[in-house]
Design a protein around this motif. Structure first.
Motif, PDB file in Angstrom:
ATOM      1  N   LYS A 269     106.741  65.763  33.324  1.00 26.49           N
ATOM      2  CA  LYS A 269     107.896  64.625  32.930  1.00 26.49           C
ATOM      3  C   LYS A 269     107.595  64.056  31.964  1.00 26.49           C
ATOM      4  O   LYS A 269     108.314  64.113  30.948  1.00 26.49           O
ATOM      5  CB  LYS A 269     108.310  63.892  34.247  1.00 26.49           C
ATOM      6  N   GLU A 270     106.572  63.385  31.698  1.00 24.88           N
ATOM      7  CA  GLU A 270     105.683  62.960  31.117  1.00 24.88           C
ATOM      8  C   GLU A 270     106.038  63.556  29.427  1.00 24.88           C
ATOM      9  O   GLU A 270     106.562  63.434  28.558  1.00 24.88           O
ATOM     10  CB  GLU A 270     104.752  62.237  30.769  1.00 24.88           C
ATOM     11  N   ILE A 271     105.417  64.903  29.630  1.00 21.78           N
ATOM     12  CA  ILE A 271     105.393  65.493  28.436  1.00 21.78           C
ATOM     13  C   ILE A 271     107.141  66.070  28.180  1.00 21.78           C
ATOM     14  O   ILE A 271     107.245  66.264  27.201  1.00 21.78           O
ATOM     15  CB  ILE A 271     104.310  67.264  28.452  1.00 21.78           C
ATOM     16  N   SER A 272     107.191  66.321  28.485  1.00 27.09           N
ATOM     17  CA  SER A 272     109.192  66.583  28.320  1.00 27.09           C
ATOM     18  C   SER A 272     110.028  65.412  27.659  1.00 27.09           C
ATOM     19  O   SER A 272     110.236  65.706  27.292  1.00 27.09           O
ATOM     20  CB  SER A 272     110.011  67.341  29.906  1.00 27.09           C
ATOM     21  N   LYS A 273     109.206  63.899  28.558  1.00 31.24           N
ATOM     22  CA  LYS A 273     109.916  63.257  28.421  1.00 31.24           C
ATOM     23  C   LYS A 273     109.763  62.583  26.520  1.00 31.24           C
ATOM     24  O   LYS A 273     110.669  62.796  25.740  1.00 31.24           O
ATOM     25  CB  LYS A 273     110.060  62.063  28.891  1.00 31.24           C
ATOM     26  N   MET A 274     108.225  63.543  26.034  1.00 31.86           N
ATOM     27  CA  MET A 274     107.882  63.144  25.025  1.00 31.86           C
ATOM     28  C   MET A 274     109.136  64.032  24.118  1.00 31.86           C
ATOM     29  O   MET A 274     108.946  63.729  22.427  1.00 31.86           O
ATOM     30  CB  MET A 274     106.418  63.328  24.661  1.00 31.86           C
ATOM     31  N   LYS A 275     108.586  65.454  24.275  1.00 34.71           N
ATOM     32  CA  LYS A 275     109.187  66.752  24.082  1.00 34.71           C
ATOM     33  C   LYS A 275     111.257  66.309  23.386  1.00 34.71           C
ATOM     34  O   LYS A 275     112.003  66.676  21.928  1.00 34.71           O
ATOM     35  CB  LYS A 275     109.572  67.635  24.141  1.00 34.71           C
ATOM     36  N   GLN A 276     111.957  65.539  25.059  1.00 34.81           N
ATOM     37  CA  GLN A 276     113.165  65.334  24.407  1.00 34.81           C
ATOM     38  C   GLN A 276     113.454  64.221  23.347  1.00 34.81           C
ATOM     39  O   GLN A 276     114.260  64.810  22.111  1.00 34.81           O
ATOM     40  CB  GLN A 276     113.678  64.627  25.670  1.00 34.81           C
ATOM     41  N   GLN A 277     112.106  62.969  23.200  1.00 36.64           N
ATOM     42  CA  GLN A 277     112.370  62.101  22.407  1.00 36.64           C
ATOM     43  C   GLN A 277     112.214  63.060  20.661  1.00 36.64           C
ATOM     44  O   GLN A 277     113.110  62.243  19.821  1.00 36.64           O
ATOM     45  CB  GLN A 277     111.238  61.333  22.508  1.00 36.64           C
TER      46      GLN A 277
ATOM     47  N   LEU B 123     104.534  75.662  40.011  1.00 34.06           N
ATOM     48  CA  LEU B 123     103.965  75.976  38.475  1.00 34.06           C
ATOM     49  C   LEU B 123     105.778  74.926  38.010  1.00 34.06           C
ATOM     50  O   LEU B 123     106.899  75.325  38.501  1.00 34.06           O
ATOM     51  CB  LEU B 123     104.225  77.224  38.696  1.00 34.06           C
ATOM     52  N   PHE B 124     105.606  74.910  36.665  1.00 34.77           N
ATOM     53  CA  PHE B 124     106.425  74.476  35.790  1.00 34.77           C
ATOM     54  C   PHE B 124     106.931  74.888  35.004  1.00 34.77           C
ATOM     55  O   PHE B 124     105.316  74.630  33.934  1.00 34.77           O
ATOM     56  CB  PHE B 124     106.500  72.577  36.218  1.00 34.77           C
ATOM     57  N   VAL B 125     107.552  74.783  34.281  1.00 36.84           N
ATOM     58  CA  VAL B 125     107.894  75.222  32.771  1.00 36.84           C
ATOM     59  C   VAL B 125     108.911  74.043  31.831  1.00 36.84           C
ATOM     60  O   VAL B 125     109.701  73.477  32.692  1.00 36.84           O
ATOM     61  CB  VAL B 125     108.086  77.091  32.548  1.00 36.84           C
ATOM     62  N   SER B 126     108.246  73.314  30.684  1.00 33.09           N
ATOM     63  CA  SER B 126     108.930  72.308  30.173  1.00 33.09           C
ATOM     64  C   SER B 126     109.513  73.357  28.865  1.00 33.09           C
ATOM     65  O   SER B 126     108.169  74.028  27.592  1.00 33.09           O
ATOM     66  CB  SER B 126     108.142  71.592  29.712  1.00 33.09           C
ATOM     67  N   ASP B 127     110.627  73.447  28.899  1.00 32.80           N
ATOM     68  CA  ASP B 127     111.193  74.290  27.346  1.00 32.80           C
ATOM     69  C   ASP B 127     111.157  72.761  26.015  1.00 32.80           C
ATOM     70  O   ASP B 127     110.821  72.122  26.260  1.00 32.80           O
ATOM     71  CB  ASP B 127     112.407  74.672  27.683  1.00 32.80           C
ATOM     72  N   VAL B 128     111.654  73.645  25.130  1.00 32.83           N
ATOM     73  CA  VAL B 128     111.697  72.813  23.709  1.00 32.83           C
ATOM     74  C   VAL B 128     112.532  72.065  23.673  1.00 32.83           C
ATOM     75  O   VAL B 128     111.825  70.438  22.981  1.00 32.83           O
ATOM     76  CB  VAL B 128     112.082  73.947  22.168  1.00 32.83           C
TER      77      VAL B 128
END
Lengths: 240, 240, 240, 240, 240, 240, 240
Positions: D120-128, D154-159
């Motif tokens: 969730k944190e990594i994804s938030k950083m990527k969204q910004q 298991l999770f995947v965070s996209d671009v």
């Protein structure tokens, strides 16, 4: 290329930022802002033997608008008035700044501010908006009239942030025509009453049939009591 | 080049930033924002002998929407209401700012704020968005009506951040047509009741067959109790 | 030039920044972001006589994905749920912000937050991203449903940061078609159970053969216990 | 114009900044970054009845490189591993961020972090990085596998910064082809051993003659001891 | 259009900022910076059975320059040396940063720093210059060789900020050709002496007639005393 | 396209910012700044057996200018002198920075600064202006000559911020021609007197008829007293 | 292309920012600003055997302007005067900065400031505006004349921020022509009276019929009392 030099410079983009010189060394954005000022409402200011005044064409003649709210001449402090030509919303920012400066001066020195201190600070603020990026220049010429130590003074600050002290001058619409006539008619010995008469005569010549004293607004300070007096419309013709 | 001057200036890019003057000294981005306002919902405001009111066309007539949530007139403080034309989301930012300013004034002076203090601050905020880069101007005209010290007042602040006090005026769609009719019909001696009747008649002439009093919304303050009264739809016709 | 006006404006670059008005006064970047929303997953929200619900099409039907992780409806607080159409990653930012706002409200006032407080703050945040440079608008429409002081409410905030309260409405794919049908079928007297049935019937008509109740997800709050209940897939048909 | 719509949008410059929507509402810079991910090294992750694993193709087969230094699967915490597809240098930034987040969580709560907190944190950083100007999006898809309270996830965070929880999935080169086969073969009842076998069979079908188990790398966590086990190359075939 | 794809992307401007992806997902500014590195001076590094070394071509052969001042290999700490290919002024920034990091580590832990800590920090710094706007990427590949806890290691960090650990490798001019030969000749059992011999033979083959051992510079660390030894020019051939 | 590659890159705009690489990996803005340096005034510096000197062509030969004020060689500290080629105003910034650095060193360590410390700091400052946006590179090459611990040293820092230590070298106009002659004539055993003679002979050959010792300026430090001595014009020929 | 090189560079945009070098290594925005200076009002300064003076053409000959307010020569401190050519509003910023610097020096050292300290600081400020982005260069040449420790000095700082000390020189309109004549006529033994006579003679030759001593303004400091004396118009011819 046989485009005139002006259009060439426009095509080349030298006029897209206040922070850019054209190949001739001009600041074109500043020159464009000056055109706004030249389209602005007209004011005449004059230092007379017994006082100083600014008379302004309110131009707005919409019966829906509360007259006072369309006033072109503003009290900056008890010894100081100002009028403007150009973008009204920009002008209001500068008027408020001038009023704050005057108040701060009163708080610090317990005396009314010198008119030149105000015009100098306003001009410095305007210069910065012609040199730094990220904002546009103020599209405003400001005329300040006031009294300090029994001396009456009149200043005009232009779009670039330069200012001079004047015996008498005009800003806004038809400024050059009016100044020509002022050069002809002005004498230091004129009283405020005589000065106002001359100003009205000049406006009559310029507006011809469209001249209507009802559209004008006047603020003067005279040496007897050094108070700001405001007169509007037909009452202007009856100043004694 | 024989393109009209407007298209030339668009082709040259003078209209791409609020911080750029066109060669004629115009701020084209600001002028474009004004078009949004001209497409906005219509309000009429009027200062009457016994009060002040704003009547607005809600325009939205979607039965899915909770009526109150589509209200066009907002209470700023117990003595002050405001309506808008233009981008609704922008307007809400300004309404909230006005409400906060009113609250701060109450906390500081323990009295309701003067309507002009609010319109002045809102206008200053709008001016800055036409001068500084990095943001766009607010696409909003704001109309404020209120009472202070028993005096009823009406103000409109335009997109540039300039404002006037009005006896009566209109913003949004058809504003020029409405103002023409108001010039014709307005008298200071009108009561709130008579003023509302005139406003409705004007809207009837403009909308013709499409006129529906059900789409309108009204807020008035009268001198008897100085309370804000809100009326919607058909009840407007029955104001006494 | 005989390009349609849209293509002209694209060719001129009015649509390259959220902070730029087109000559017609439009914010084209914001309008483009709205297209993303229109392509987004569909939700229907409805205020009923005995509660409020949101039903959403999960659309994602990949057996590789853990169902719960593709949920379209999120719990914001114990009295508040939200769904979205548009860019999912943007939406998650807004959901998290809403959850934080709700928590802060609980800490400050020791009571659940009013639904309108949440939608107002989220909308304010979205408005700023349409006015300030250096970032793009949120490509998201947010639907919020909740209960406060026994009152059930439903709000939708659009891409510009404007919001309304609705009796019932839809966002995302086919929103206009769905709203047309809702206008036809909605009555305030509908129970949650009846409302859900109507929503499913509408989806059936729209998706025709492709309709599969298994793809839907539902959250409702009813007046008996004011608890959020979540139901997925076929169980939705069996709500009592 | 008869250029395909893609080329038109490129010619118009809608794809020059992450902060710009195309007229169809797409974020083209983000879509371009996704192409980098699609060219990246392939990983398969799977949640099994007795654990979870990620297997990755190291692809780099240069005997000059120390094998361990080209590892594609990283330990984030004692209960958490991650792999990536896309720009390796970008990925290392995110891995380090994830490791720091995990450590902070341990310090604060004295327990291993939940996998979803990390993604969730990594994804938030990527969204910004897709919404704010002045930087480009991270060109990385991140796969995270872990255990928390005896639950394997298991999770995947996209671009774009969106993420889902998966039963099993793939990132990088050939991801769609691999996912198609996973949909066919995956059952929740698979053991880690069986899952790995299936993953290898899929890679064999995709790489055909070029398949070489020596190029693969595996990390698994099983329910017996919840320890991360790393296996490389031929040893993968011999997992029991 | 039948321009090759490269020229198309240049014409479209995808290669004007480090923060922009091309439609294929490439960071063209980063790829251009890599060309500078490929034109840079050549270094070979090798981990041997009894130590580690870097040998570099000083290339500068101007008798006006004080030899030592044109050195290509720098001492980072008593256990660590580094060489570079690319823009020398950029490289000096990174060398100094590496020296400061090593000193800080000594002050904090009272022991020499691990080589990987240095290359990791330098790589992180380089990655940031490929992601954030307002600066260009470092045009530098950095090779680091060192010893820690009796283990000899060799790292190379590329322009993107990615790094690997190598048994042996080359950077700068002819790097691919040299690496091909290294793949052929390298064995872990080589002694530093043998390794240097192989490196010189490779340079001889590449430079052919222009080969001049006088232009080379060598730093090695051997297991007996773990001291950095520097040898220049003809003395390199006489290492024992 | 058959434009030469240089003109192609100009047409493509790779040379518009110091922060942009051309497709060949060049920093064109930096290369343009170097041309300014190549047009700058010429200096020769030399380390001799008994001291070090810089001789510079003042070039300015305007009797209106006070000679001393057009000096090209500046005292940085009692053991350190510097000359420049390029933009004089930029150079003065760097001279002042160098003087401040020398003073700070004296205050901290109570001893004169090492020449290399100064050239290293100046070079670092110059490198930053080639990597970060928002400013242009310094258009200056700086030559520093000094003595420390009885060792005489000469450094030149170029536009990129790279520097070397030299036995003897030249900057500015005709630098390559002069360096060629220096390679021919320089020996470490030369005395300061002999070195100056050689420098003057080189200038005579280059300027031919236009050579005028009156235009030159010299600063030397000799080992006997380690004091900076300044000599101008014809007195240079009489150094003993 | 057979456009002259100047027009080529304009077409390529090398002259759009102060922070950009042209392919020849020029700073074109700075060169354009110099043109403004060359169009500015003319001043002659001269160091004489018994003092120093600046004489300036006020050029403005508008009877509406209060003469003193159009003064071109400003007192910086009791020992220091300055004149300018270029943009007046920019110049006023620099004058005020110089006055503040002089005051600060007095407060710190209790003695009048050295003229060179002032010109150095002003020049440093000007250099920065040619190197950093986000603002334009000052369009001003500044001439400073003063006395310190019984030494009379004259300085001119140009647009780039470079400055020299002069025996005598001119800035503004016709500067090159005037300097040519000064080179011919100046001797160090001239008295202030003789120097002024020469300056007036030069202006007479340049302006021919249009010469009018009434337009000139003079400030001098003589060794007897070291006081600044100001003389305007016809009185200048009568200096004794």
């Amino acid at each position: 290329m046989d485009m005139p030099i002006d259009m060439q410079h426009q095509a080349m983009g030298y006029d897209r930022a206040a922070t850019m010189f054209s190949p001739e060394g001009h600041l074109l954005q500043v020159e464009y802002a000056e055109k706004t000022v030249r389209l602005g409402v007209s004011s005449i200011g004059m230092v007379c033997s017994d006082g100083v005044f600014i008379i302004a064409d309110k131009r707005i003649d919409d019966k829906l608008i509360v007259k006072k709210s369309a006033n072109r001449i503003h009290e900056i402090d008890s010894n100081l008035v100002a009028s403007f030509a150009g973008i009204t919303a920009d002008a209001k920012v500068l008027v408020e700044r001038a009023q704050v400066l005057a108040q701060q001066n009163r708080l610090t020195y317990d005396s009314p501010v010198e008119p030149e201190v105000i015009i100098k600070e306003i001009s410095k603020m305007k210069q910065q908006f012609t040199q730094y990026g990220g904002a546009r220049p103020f599209g405003v010429s400001m005329m300040v009239a006031g009294v300090h130590n029994k001396k009456f003074e009149l200043f005009v600050s232009d779009v670039t942030g330069n200012y001079f002290s004047y015996h008498t001058t005009a800003i806004g619409e038809n400024d050059e025509k009016i100044k020509e006539k002022l050069r002809d008619k002005y004498k230091k010995s004129l009283s405020v009453k005589e000065g106002i008469k001359i100003a009205l005569e000049i406006y009559e010549k310029i507006f011809e049939d469209k001249f209507d004293v009802g559209r004008f607004e006047l603020m003067y300070i005279k040496s007897d009591d050094e108070k700001i007096v405001m007169v509007e419309g037909k009452d202007i013709s009856n100043i004694k």
